[in-house]
Write an enzyme that holds these catalytic residues in place. Sequence first.
Site: not given
Length: 226
Positions: A67, A78, A188
């Site tokens: 991120y 994640f 995804h």
Amino acid sequence: MQTNLNPKWQTVLSDEIQKPYFDDLMEDVAEEYYAHICYPPKELIFSAFNYCSFNDLKVVIIGQDPYHGKGEANGLCFSVNDDIRIPPSLRNIYRELSDDLGTIFLPTSGNLEDWARQGILLLNASLTVREDSPNSHKHLKWNHFTDAVIQKISEEKENVVFLLWGAFANKKGLKIDRNKHLVLESGHPSPMSANQGKWFGNKHFSKTNDYLKQNGKEAIKWFSQY
């Protein structure tokens, strides 16, 4: 830049991290962190390996890159730090997990460190990124390194579950020996993919545990941190 890998991974990957390209990669990463704001923090770049020991490795989940917002990335794909709002892709992962296992699940944290401690390697293809610039380190040689990691796991371990979510992760799976391991593929979990029917209903979490138990391994406690 220091790799600060734990000793077992350092041994397993010793041939790889001694190759010239890896020295170049570490120099390039150091320059990026000097010239730009990058994530995760330097000391967390190799967290995926340090939370999940090689000996206990049972599952591999492959993401694309960390991120890119302030305070979000913690070195696990994640996953975000405890005080960060749960990202949309992870919310869809949690929703599928809840539906798959038939459990009401209302998570308050997106931190997946507990999954990693249970033997899940939460591996991004690129381990670093510039702030507010997704996939900005794709030009570095991280993919070369993470391809080698996947191949090493495939060669030296048995009965590992590889969860490949999305076209990018599916391509990373080409180096996996599917006669020795279980490879589960789907779209995804991002909202765009999930809303097109490519994510929900894949039942990867129950399939993972069924396979682990069939091969004499302890199932993952997906909800244990909540």
